[in-house]
Design a protein around this motif. Structure first.
Motif, short mmCIF file in Angstrom:
data_model
loop_
_atom_site.label_atom_id
_atom_site.label_comp_id
_atom_site.label_asym_id
_atom_site.label_seq_id
_atom_site.Cartn_x
_atom_site.Cartn_y
_atom_site.Cartn_z
N ARG A 13 0.89 -1.08 -0.05
CA ARG A 13 0.04 0.00 0.04
C ARG A 13 0.88 1.23 -0.13
NH1 ARG A 13 -3.29 -2.61 4.92
NH2 ARG A 13 -4.37 -3.99 3.79
N GLY A 14 2.02 1.08 0.00
CA GLY A 14 3.00 2.23 -0.07
C GLY A 14 4.40 1.78 -0.42
N ALA A 15 5.34 2.78 -0.22
CA ALA A 15 6.71 2.40 -0.83
C ALA A 15 7.36 1.40 0.17
CB ALA A 15 7.62 3.67 -0.97
N ARG A 16 7.10 1.97 1.46
CA ARG A 16 7.73 0.81 2.73
C ARG A 16 6.83 -0.24 2.90
NH1 ARG A 16 10.34 5.58 6.56
NH2 ARG A 16 11.67 6.44 4.95
N ASP A 17 5.74 -0.45 2.61
CA ASP A 17 4.67 -1.60 2.84
C ASP A 17 5.12 -2.62 2.01
OD1 ASP A 17 2.66 -3.12 3.88
OD2 ASP A 17 1.24 -2.14 2.67
N PRO A 18 5.44 -3.65 2.66
CA PRO A 18 5.90 -5.06 1.86
C PRO A 18 4.65 -5.74 1.68
CG PRO A 18 6.11 -5.69 4.26
CD PRO A 18 5.77 -4.04 4.06
N GLY A 19 3.30 -5.41 1.94
CA GLY A 19 2.11 -6.31 1.78
C GLY A 19 1.79 -7.40 2.64
N GLY A 20 0.99 -8.14 1.81
CA GLY A 20 0.48 -9.56 2.83
C GLY A 20 -0.74 -9.21 4.01
N VAL A 21 -0.91 -10.21 4.47
CA VAL A 21 -2.16 -10.24 5.47
C VAL A 21 -2.11 -9.29 6.47
CG1 VAL A 21 -3.41 -11.68 7.04
CG2 VAL A 21 -2.63 -12.64 4.79
N ASP A 22 -3.16 -8.56 6.71
CA ASP A 22 -3.06 -7.43 7.90
C ASP A 22 -2.48 -8.07 9.13
OD1 ASP A 22 -3.67 -5.31 6.26
OD2 ASP A 22 -5.74 -5.85 6.00
N LEU A 23 -3.14 -9.12 9.48
CA LEU A 23 -2.99 -9.70 10.95
C LEU A 23 -3.15 -11.00 10.76
CD1 LEU A 23 -2.72 -9.33 14.08
CD2 LEU A 23 -5.42 -9.44 14.11
N TYR A 24 -2.17 -11.58 11.54
CA TYR A 24 -2.00 -13.17 11.56
C TYR A 24 -1.73 -13.32 12.94
CZ TYR A 24 -0.38 -17.99 11.02
OH TYR A 24 -0.02 -19.20 11.21
N VAL A 25 -2.62 -14.23 13.45
CA VAL A 25 -2.78 -14.73 14.93
C VAL A 25 -2.57 -16.16 15.18
CG1 VAL A 25 -4.40 -14.78 17.16
CG2 VAL A 25 -4.66 -12.83 15.48
N GLY A 26 -1.63 -16.33 16.12
CA GLY A 26 -1.30 -18.01 16.30
C GLY A 26 -0.54 -18.02 17.37
N GLY A 27 -0.35 -19.27 17.92
CA GLY A 27 0.50 -19.50 19.13
C GLY A 27 1.78 -19.42 18.70
N VAL A 28 2.68 -19.23 19.82
CA VAL A 28 4.33 -19.04 19.78
C VAL A 28 5.01 -20.05 18.98
CG1 VAL A 28 4.41 -17.44 21.82
CG2 VAL A 28 4.68 -20.00 22.19
N GLU A 29 4.32 -21.40 19.08
CA GLU A 29 4.99 -22.47 18.42
C GLU A 29 4.86 -22.35 16.79
OE1 GLU A 29 0.64 -23.42 18.96
OE2 GLU A 29 2.39 -22.69 20.40
N HIS A 30 4.06 -21.60 16.40
CA HIS A 30 4.04 -21.32 14.84
C HIS A 30 5.38 -20.54 14.55
CE1 HIS A 30 -0.15 -22.27 15.32
NE2 HIS A 30 -0.47 -22.09 13.95
N ALA A 31 6.17 -19.83 15.24
CA ALA A 31 7.32 -18.86 14.73
C ALA A 31 8.18 -19.68 14.08
CB ALA A 31 7.84 -18.30 16.07
N VAL A 32 8.47 -21.08 14.96
CA VAL A 32 9.68 -22.05 14.25
C VAL A 32 9.01 -23.05 13.46
CG1 VAL A 32 11.22 -21.43 16.04
CG2 VAL A 32 9.67 -23.26 16.44
#
Length: 370
Positions: free
Chosen positions: A49-68
Motif C-alpha cells: 500500500r506504499g513504498a515501505r509496505d511489503p504487503g501481506g495479510v493485515d493480521l496473523y494470530v497464532g501460538g508461539v509454536e508457529h514462529a519456528v
C-alpha cells in the motif's frame, strides 16, 4: 532387472507443508480453476500500500509454536512466489500476534503421571483421585496434562455467549491466563444484568423507552464506544468488556423504568462482538426487522468525549491553596475570577497585593504576591 517398464509420473510430490504455507493467498481467489490466484485479486487484498509496505495479510494470530514451524515456511514460500513474479506481496503477513496460553490446574499421582483433572476432588486440605492422594500443579491446558475443559460442557451449562465473554475477559489476549470455571458465573451475571435492563423478565417485552437520555449518560455512552473500539483494535478485549460493564452498571442504577433507545441500541451493537446471540435477540426485541450484523458499529461523538467541567488547582506563591471547577473551555479571565472567588484562596489574598497572575491553560492558576 525386470526389463523396460512404463511408469506414470507422480505429480503430487509436495509435502503437506507446501499447501499450508500459501493458503492465505488462495483465499483471495478460491474458485479459480486456471491458476492458483488471479494477480488482480492478490494485489487488491495483499499487495503493498506504499513504498515501505511489503504487503501481506493485515493480521496473523497464532501460538508461539508457529514462529519456528508454519511462519518460517510460509515466509520462504512467499519469497519464492514473489521472486517468480507470481505475487506482489514480498511478505506473507504484515503483523503477527501470539495469543497467550490458557492455563489450568493439573494433577499427578505418586508415579508422576497426570490424572484427569475433572475427576479430582478436594478434601481435608488435599486432592484425591480414585482414593489416592495426588499433587496439584499449574500448566498449559491440553491433552498431555489431562486438564482440558470441554467447550461443549461450558456451553451447555452457561451458554455460548457466556463462554465467549469469559474467554475474552479473563485476561490480556497476548498473555497466558488461568482458567477458573467458578469465575465464569461473573460473565453470566453481566449478560443477565444487560438483559434485565432492556427486557421485562415477566413478559419478555422490550422495556426500551423513547425519552432522551441525560447528558451524563450520553457522555458515558460515548466514552464507552471509544473505549470498546480502542480495545477491539488493540486486541485488548478485556478492556472493552470492562467499559461495557461500567455502562451497564450506570444504566441499572439510573434507569429503573426503562433505558432510552438512543443508549440501548448502541449497547446492543457494542455487545455483539462478544455475545452475538444475546445482542441479536435484544436487537430484535427492540423492533428491528434486519439482523444486527448489518447495522453500522457505533462511532463516538467527539463532543461528548470532552469533560463538561474541569478542576483547576489554584496556588498562591507556588503553594496549593485550593481548587475550582469551571466549564471546559473557560477563558483566562474566567479562570482568574473563579480562582479569586474560591474561599480558601480568597483568605490568602486578603490584604495582599498581587504582582501577577499566571494561568496555564486549564491546568493551573498561580497568584504571585509582591
Amino acid at each position: 532387472g525386470e526389463g523396460p517398464k512404463v511408469y506414470r509420473r507422480e505429480l503430487s510430490i509436495m509435502p503437506q507443508w507446501a499447501g499450508s504455507c500459501w493458503y492465505e493467498i488462495r483465499y483471495t481467489d478460491p474458485d479459480n480453476a486456471e491458476r492458483f490466484v488471479d494477480p488482480a485479486n492478490e494485489r487488491y487484498w495483499m499487495g503493498p500500500r506504499g513504498a515501505r509496505d511489503p504487503g501481506g495479510v493485515d493480521l496473523y494470530v497464532g501460538g508461539v509454536e508457529h514462529a519456528v514451524l508454519h511462519l518460517l515456511y510460509a515466509r520462504f514460500w512467499q519469497k519464492v512466489l514473489h521472486d517468480l513474479g507470481l505475487v506482489s506481496a514480498g511478505e506473507p503477513f504484515r503483523r503477527l500476534v501470539n495469543q497467550g496460553y490458557v492455563e489450568a490446574f493439573a494433577y499427578t499421582d505418586e508415579r508422576g503421571f497426570h490424572v484427569p483433572a475433572a475427576e479430582v476432588t478436594e478434601r481435608d486440605g488435599g486432592y484425591w483421585w480414585r482414593g489416592q492422594a495426588v499433587k496439584r500443579e499449574y500448566g498449559k491446558m491440553g491433552k498431555s496434562l489431562k486438564n482440558s475443559v470441554s467447550p461443549e460442557e461450558i456451553r451447555s451449562a452457561y451458554g455460548a455467549d457466556t463462554f465467549r465473554l469469559y474467554s475474552m475477559f479473563s485476561g490480556s489476549f497476548e498473555q497466558s491466563r488461568p482458567w477458573d470455571t467458578k469465575a465464569i458465573a461473573g460473565s453470566q451475571r453481566l449478560l443477565q444484568r444487560i438483559w434485565r435492563s432492556l427486557v421485562d423478565e415477566r413478559t419478555g417485552a422490550s422495556t426500551v423507552v423513547e425519552t432522551p437520555a441525560d447528558e451524563e449518560t450520553l457522555r458515558l455512552l460515548h466514552r464507552t464506544i471509544a473505549g470498546v473500539r480502542t480495545g477491539i483494535e488493540s486486541l485488548r478485549f478485556n478492556t472493552s468488556i470492562a467499559r461495557i460493564t461500567e455502562l451497564t452498571n450506570h444504566l441499572t442504577s439510573a434507569y429503573a423504568d426503562g433505558v432510552p433507545r438512543e443508549v440501548a441500541e448502541p449497547l446492543a451493537l457494542l455487545l455483539a462482538p462478544f455475545a452475538p446471540h444475546l445482542a441479536e435477540e435484544l436487537w430484535s426485541r427492540m423492533g428491528h426487522q434486519h439482523v444486527l450484523a448489518h447495522a453500522p458499529f457505533p462511532v463516538a461523538d467527539p463532543a461528548y468525549l470532552t469533560e463538561a467541567t474541569v478542576t483547576v488547582p489554584v496556588q498562591v506563591d507556588g503553594k496549593l491553596r485550593g481548587t475550582v471547577s469551571v466549564p471546559a473551555g473557560s477563558s483566562r479571565e474566567d479562570l482568574e475570577a473563579a480562582a479569586r472567588d474560591e474561599e480558601r484562596v480568597a483568605r490568602h489574598l486578603a490584604g495582599q497585593k498581587v504582582r501577577r497572575v499566571i494561568v496555564v491553560g486549564e491546568q493551573l492558576v498561580n497568584f504571585v504576591l509582591e
